[in-house]
Design an enzyme around this catalytic site. Structure first.
Site, PDB file in Angstrom:
ATOM      1  N   TYR A   1      -1.835  -0.836  10.334  1.00 16.10           N
ATOM      2  CA  TYR A   1      -1.970  -1.710   8.629  1.00 16.10           C
ATOM      3  C   TYR A   1      -1.077  -0.981   8.485  1.00 16.10           C
ATOM      4  CZ  TYR A   1      -4.238  -1.611   4.001  1.00 16.10           C
ATOM      5  OH  TYR A   1      -4.039  -1.782   3.038  1.00 16.10           O
TER       6      TYR A   1
ATOM      7  N   SER B   1       1.341  -1.577   0.388  1.00 19.20           N
ATOM      8  CA  SER B   1       0.232   0.199  -0.233  1.00 19.20           C
ATOM      9  C   SER B   1       1.014   1.181   0.262  1.00 19.20           C
ATOM     10  CB  SER B   1      -1.402  -0.081   1.288  1.00 19.20           C
ATOM     11  OG  SER B   1      -1.639   1.213   1.695  1.00 19.20           O
TER      12      SER B   1
END
Length: 270
Positions: free
Chosen positions: A156, A142
């Site tokens: 995350y 990401s």
């Protein structure tokens, strides 16, 4: 040389980027092993791909938060006489809320899916790729792994940063054996991700130019891993964001990240 019909294992294949990877690879002449928790969605997707592309699709419903799943998946694939040429480590989700607002079991499950499962799947499948002299591994990371950590979704971004570094090391170890490894780093992508985390209403406030389609992300990912690109941040806007945070001093980068986080993150109770 790649086989005439490469076999791709795609995790988190029931929706979003995972399902889009499955469609794109089937269109390129791949056979598939699809895994996710939702068997009904896997079967629906498999039927679609068989009809449209005439490919062989094996569906294996499994929960990657179970520590025994990666081993069981690889054993099942081997028992069926299948050889994995492409591994798409896509499965993942965010846990919204401040770190202590969730119990440890919730965090442990998340880390198993985001970190341990993709690493173990690569560890189990990479030796065969190296032996055959051909393989592709895409670790879906990401843009969050390139920018400062923020409040909310506390684990995350660090998990995605780990996947980026892991992909870099693995790529350097494997490139002379015909195996390409790429960390694919999308930003905001149209998928079910924000519905699952309960942040859809907040995400709808973002301007349209911040978003990419899953199809665009996947197309960049496939092209990147085929070229041997080790880290691919998708979309021009996301590449600009990465460059800005890389160039500005850490203190300013943290302030910018914190300001945006307050607008678009749900932090929950302390």
């Amino acid at each position: 040389m790649p086989p005439a019909r490469p076999l791709s294992l795609v995790t988190g294949a029931s929706a979003g980027i995972g399902a889009t990877f499955a469609r794109a690879l089937a269109a390129r002449g791949h056979d598939l092993v699809l895994t996710a928790r939702r068997r009904d969605r896997l079967e629906t997707l498999a039927a679609e791909l068989r009809q449209q592309h005439g490919c062989t699709v094996t569906t294996l419903a499994a929960d990657l938060s179970d520590p025994g799943t990666p081993k069981a998946l690889c054993e099942e694939v081997a028992q069926r006489g299948l050889v994995v040429d492409w591994l798409i480590n896509n499965a993942g989700y965010g846990v919204p809320g401040n770190f202590t607002a969730n119990d440890w079991h919730t965090h442990a499950d998340s880390l198993q899916v985001l970190l341990t499962a993709p690493v173990e799947l690569a560890w189990r499948l990479l030796p065969g790729m190296r032996e055959r002299g051909y393989g592709r591994i895409v670790n879906v990371a990401s843009l969050a792994g390139h920018v400062p950590g923020t409040a909310g979704h506390t684990l995350y971004a660090p998990a995605k940063a780990f996947l980026i570094k892991f992909s870099q090391g693995l790529a350097l170890e494997s490139r002379e054996r015909g195996v390409h490894v790429c960390a694919l780093c999308p930003g905001f992508t149209y998928s079910e991700f924000h519905d699952v985390t309960g942040t859809r209403a907040l995400m709808n406030k973002l301007p349209g130019f911040m978003w990419q389609s899953a199809e665009a992300v996947v197309a960049e990912g496939i092209d990147a891993v085929e070229r041997g690109e080790i880290v691919r941040v998708t979309g021009r806007v996301n590449r600009v964001i990465k460059s800005v945070f890389k160039l500005v001093p850490d203190r300013l980068a943290m302030k910018l990240a914190a300001r945006q986080s307050r607008r678009y993150r749900t932090q929950g109770a302390a």
